[in-house]
Design a protein around this motif. Structure first.
Motif, PDB file in Angstrom:
ATOM      1  N   CYS A   1     -10.148 -17.245 -31.760  1.00 56.14           N
ATOM      2  CA  CYS A   1      -9.361 -17.776 -31.190  1.00 56.14           C
ATOM      3  C   CYS A   1      -8.052 -18.093 -30.438  1.00 56.14           C
ATOM      4  O   CYS A   1      -7.494 -17.956 -31.301  1.00 56.14           O
ATOM      5  CB  CYS A   1     -10.183 -18.965 -30.350  1.00 56.14           C
ATOM      6  SG  CYS A   1     -10.014 -20.202 -31.143  1.00 56.14           S
TER       7      CYS A   1
ATOM      8  N   ASP B   1      -7.799 -17.569 -24.487  1.00 60.18           N
ATOM      9  CA  ASP B   1      -9.033 -17.412 -24.432  1.00 60.18           C
ATOM     10  C   ASP B   1      -9.749 -18.320 -23.679  1.00 60.18           C
ATOM     11  O   ASP B   1     -10.041 -20.403 -23.601  1.00 60.18           O
ATOM     12  CB  ASP B   1      -9.244 -17.136 -25.592  1.00 60.18           C
ATOM     13  CG  ASP B   1      -9.180 -16.515 -26.375  1.00 60.18           C
ATOM     14  OD1 ASP B   1      -8.884 -15.787 -25.796  1.00 60.18           O
ATOM     15  OD2 ASP B   1      -8.701 -16.102 -27.871  1.00 60.18           O
TER      16      ASP B   1
ATOM     17  N   ARG C   1     -15.947 -16.206 -27.269  1.00 58.68           N
ATOM     18  CA  ARG C   1     -14.802 -15.940 -26.577  1.00 58.68           C
ATOM     19  C   ARG C   1     -15.244 -15.047 -24.936  1.00 58.68           C
ATOM     20  O   ARG C   1     -16.380 -13.627 -25.257  1.00 58.68           O
ATOM     21  CB  ARG C   1     -13.905 -14.689 -27.325  1.00 58.68           C
ATOM     22  CG  ARG C   1     -12.727 -14.448 -26.170  1.00 58.68           C
ATOM     23  CD  ARG C   1     -11.690 -13.506 -26.702  1.00 58.68           C
ATOM     24  NE  ARG C   1     -10.332 -13.653 -26.232  1.00 58.68           N
ATOM     25  CZ  ARG C   1     -10.373 -12.730 -25.744  1.00 58.68           C
ATOM     26  NH1 ARG C   1     -11.182 -11.856 -25.489  1.00 58.68           N
ATOM     27  NH2 ARG C   1      -9.128 -12.281 -24.797  1.00 58.68           N
TER      28      ARG C   1
ATOM     29  N   ASN D   1     -10.166 -14.149 -21.379  1.00 58.95           N
ATOM     30  CA  ASN D   1      -8.101 -15.009 -21.705  1.00 58.95           C
ATOM     31  C   ASN D   1      -7.851 -14.819 -20.352  1.00 58.95           C
ATOM     32  O   ASN D   1      -7.368 -13.721 -19.858  1.00 58.95           O
ATOM     33  CB  ASN D   1      -7.528 -13.514 -22.452  1.00 58.95           C
ATOM     34  CG  ASN D   1      -6.262 -15.057 -23.243  1.00 58.95           C
ATOM     35  OD1 ASN D   1      -5.236 -14.743 -22.682  1.00 58.95           O
ATOM     36  ND2 ASN D   1      -6.265 -15.299 -24.196  1.00 58.95           N
TER      37      ASN D   1
END
Length: 760
Positions: A516, A520, A536, A539
């Motif tokens: 990460c 994020d 994830r 972002n």
């Protein structure tokens, strides 16, 4: 509801046990101000009496010294009453000398009252010596008054004898001191203006014999004779003076003194702890009270009883015990009577409340607890003129309980006579630590299921409670919330913290390298803090929202083994195109250096990140099919790389040296124990003057190049522009090696709670 008694304060808080005696003493001395010969001395004695209350060290000795000076002056005034107009000159001069002694005592008292506690500690011995010196000066002043009076008597007698030899009636003017000291024999008939009629020579002889008898009762010591030390004046202890002042049914504060037969004791409070242990329900004059008895050795019990009375008589606060009366000093076991006191331990109360309430309710409870403790401590500090260190002593030694209305009540700490505490934290930090202590105790006993709740609660409280640079009181908006009857929501507390720009708390965890990055957002399906499972979702920085601003920073630490010790130095790189960072390294032959490189990226404001997450969490949760409280936002990323650079070049050559022979511990073989004496000198040869000397080593300058990009590996070169050395030359003139360790990564993140969206 607990009974509370509020009384108006009627006197100061310092030296309360001396108030009555000093007031009487000051009243007697004040009467001397109307007589000009003694007015200056009386004014000085009054000043000394007033200063005694402000002295922190040797206060009892200073009080005894002031009392002796006042007693000497008042005795003189009583003997000279009605005779000051004709006071003899010798007495006036003695009073002037007495004034000089009083001035010295006054200046000493002023310095003692204004001195800091550390100065008082360092000069304790000199203070005691000064007190002894001043006591001797008062003894000399007392004797000088006696000697002056006897001189006046002898002068009067000789005058009468010369007058009687004329065989006729004579009118002789006699000094007033004769009348003031002639209490030893009533042989004078004092008329107006202190004139004495003497008609019989036999009367003069009788008077002389009486005076000689009086003189023999007074010790007149020659200067060359050794003066015997006067017997010490017994000074009553603080406890004896306090017990001696107990005479009336009520004291000067309005508190009643009870005989033990006036109190009916009911059942004991078995759950009471700390200062409240040993208390029991009682009844006096038809009123329900709580009695606290002081058992144990008599002297220790009376001392603790007296100290608690003196303190509680000045404390009128709902979060402190309220005294209603105390024993009259005749009871075998001294006691005090209080308004009903609680017997619930605060730890059990906090534990129950935290288990039954959510984040907002638990935060409100801790904030109220902090407010109660702070209010009581600040009241004590004001009433007793405590400095911050003394207030912190009180915090750390007090007993904490909760009454039936869930108000915190503080029991008095055990006195630490002669103890001094030095701290590196201030009063606000002590108060916060006390309030958060109970939360930490419960957090340690709870399992992983409640870990998220306590992490949220701790982060929120750290943003709402005062910090080191703040004062100990809460924000006025928080005080207003706590005073309302409506329950406080988490959204209210979060909003207040964000508006004050104080919500900057984040959690720190280790993460797999490259898993990460800064900005994020995602979630961990397992519900744990293991970022191996981090999913994830996107972002925030890639969205280009101007609300979030970020920056990156590269720092380094150079570690080297020097003379048997690890030496650390901070290092800064120089940038090059291609996202390269150059680190100059100076290496000696056969040495090594380890460089730790920190690549850090973080958001400019964590407080703004919390705001952003509150605004976007629900919409993102709907888009990605997760709960809004499960979304994590990375606010900081850190990667740490380490590189070890070694120099394998040969050591410098050794050259012959002509000099003095080297001698070691063995005289038969000089230099036998100096085979390796140092870097510059080798061992000697017998008695000759020859040896070896190593050449001075010269460090080599090389460069380590790194990058925050994951696809660039660190390398070394002797070119400052970052160009690597050709491989075909490394085996002959290139004697350096570079090895890298396993890089590690860490992240800081924030996460909301389900209560944040309960009313949405």
């Amino acid at each position: 509801m607990a009974l509370r008694v509020i009384k108006k304060r009627t006197t100061g808080s310092v030296g309360l046990d001396m108030v009555v005696m000093t007031a009487q003493m000051a009243s007697n001395v004040t009467n001397m101000l109307q007589f000009p010969p003694a007015a200056a001395a009386a004014s000085l004695v009054l000043t000394i009496i007033q200063m005694v209350a402000d002295i922190k060290t040797n206060q009892n000795d200073c009080y005894a010294l002031a009392r002796r000076a006042a007693r000497l002056l008042t005795d003189l005034g009583r003997r000279m009453e009605g005779k000051w107009d004709d006071a003899p000159q010798a007495l006036i001069e003695n009073i002037h000398q007495f004034e000089m002694t009083l001035i010295s005592i006054r200046d000493f008292m002023r310095r003692a009252s204004e001195a800091k506690w550390l100065n008082r500690l360092m000069s304790k011995t000199s203070i005691e010596q000064s007190l002894n010196d001043f006591s001797l000066l008062l003894d000399e002043a007392s004797q000088s008054f006696q000697i002056a009076s006897l001189i006046e008597i002898h002068y009067a007698i000789s005058t009468l004898q010369r007058a009687s030899t004329g065989g006729s009636l004579q009118l002789v003017e006699s000094p007033t001191s004769m009348a003031s000291v002639a209490d030893t024999a009533e042989l004078f008939t004092v008329t107006s203006r202190s004139s004495t009629m003497v008609s019989d020579p036999q009367s003069v002889e009788d008077l002389q014999a009486s005076v000689d008898s009086a003189v023999s009762s007074v010790d007149i010591i020659e200067e060359d004779e050794a003066q015997p030390e006067p017997p010490p004046i017994p000074v009553p202890t603080e406890e004896e003076e306090f017990l001696a002042s107990i005479a009336e049914p009520e004291d000067e504060f309005g508190f009643r003194r009870y005989h033990q037969s006036d109190v009916i004791i009911r059942k004991a409070n078995r759950k009471a702890v700390g200062w409240f242990s040993g208390t029991a329900d009682a009844q006096a004059n038809g009123q329900k009270m709580t009695i606290k008895r002081y058992e144990g050795p008599k002297g220790q019990a009376v001392r603790q009883w007296m100290k608690d009375i003196k303190l509680l008589r000045n404390l009128y606060h709902e979060n402190l015990p309220q005294i209603l009366g105390y024993s009259d000093g005749k009871s075998q076991t001294p006691f005090i009577l209080l308004a009903s006191v609680p017997n619930r331990d605060i730890s059990g109360y906090v534990q129950t409340a935290l288990k039954s309430q959510g984040v907002a309710g638990s935060a409100s409870m801790i904030l109220k607890l902090y407010r109660d403790i702070t209010s009581a401590v600040l009241h004590i500090q004001q009433q007793m003129s405590y400095d911050d260190s003394q207030a912190q002593d009180f915090i750390e030694g007090a007993t904490y309980t909760v009454d039936s209305d869930n108000n915190v009540v503080l029991g008095l700490p055990t006195p630490k006579d002669g103890w001094m505490t030095a701290r590196s934290y201030n009063l606000a930090e002590s108060l916060v630590d006390r309030a958060m202590k109970y939360l930490k105790e419960v957090e340690r006993t709870e399992g992983p299921a409640s870990a998220h709740k306590y992490r949220q609660l701790q982060a929120l409280l750290q943003s709402l409670l005062p910090r080191r640079s703040d004062g100990p009181t809460l924000l006025s908006d928080i005080e207003d919330m706590l005073d309302e009857d409506e329950p406080i929501s988490l959204a209210q507390l979060r909003k207040l913290s964000l508006e004050q720009q104080r919500h900057d708390q984040a959690w720190h965890e280790r993460a797999p390298l490259g898993k990460c990055a800064l900005g994020d957002f995602g979630h961990i399906p397992s519900g744990t803090r293991n970022f191996e499972d981090f999913v994830r979702l996107g972002n925030f920085l890639e969205l280009g929202d101007p609300m979030l601003d970020s920056f990156q920073e590269t720092t380094g630490t150079q570690v080297q083994w020097v003379n048997g010790f690890t030496e650390r130095q901070q290092a800064s790189p120089f940038p090059l195109p291609g996202d390269l960072e150059g680190w100059p390294i100076a290496l000696l032959p056969q040495s090594s250096v380890t460089m730790f490189v920190h690549h850090e990226g973080r958001l400019a404001s964590v407080n703004d990140a919390w705001k952003y997450l509150l605004e976007k969490a629900q919409s993102l949760a709907k888009t990605h099919g997760v709960e809004p409280q499960d979304i994590l936002l990375i606010t900081r990323s850190l990667r740490i790389d380490d590189y070890t650079v070694k120099d394998w070049s040969p050591p410098p050559p050794v050259f012959p040296q002509h000099g003095h022979p080297q001698f070691g511990g063995n005289n038969r073989f000089p230099g036998a124990n100096n085979r390796f004496p140092g870097a510059n000198v080798g061992h000697g040869f017998g008695g000759g003057g020859f040896g070896f000397q190593n050449a001075t080593p010269i460090p080599s300058l090389i460069y380590l190049f790194t990058s925050w990009r994951h696809d660039v590996q660190g390398y070394i070169t002797d070119n400052p522009m970052g160009r690597p050395r050709p491989r075909e030359y490394r085996s002959t003139s290139w004697c350096y090696a570079c090895s890298g360790g396993v890089p590690v990564a860490y992240v800081d993140y924030i996460q909301l709670d389900a209560e944040d969206f309960r009313d949405c």
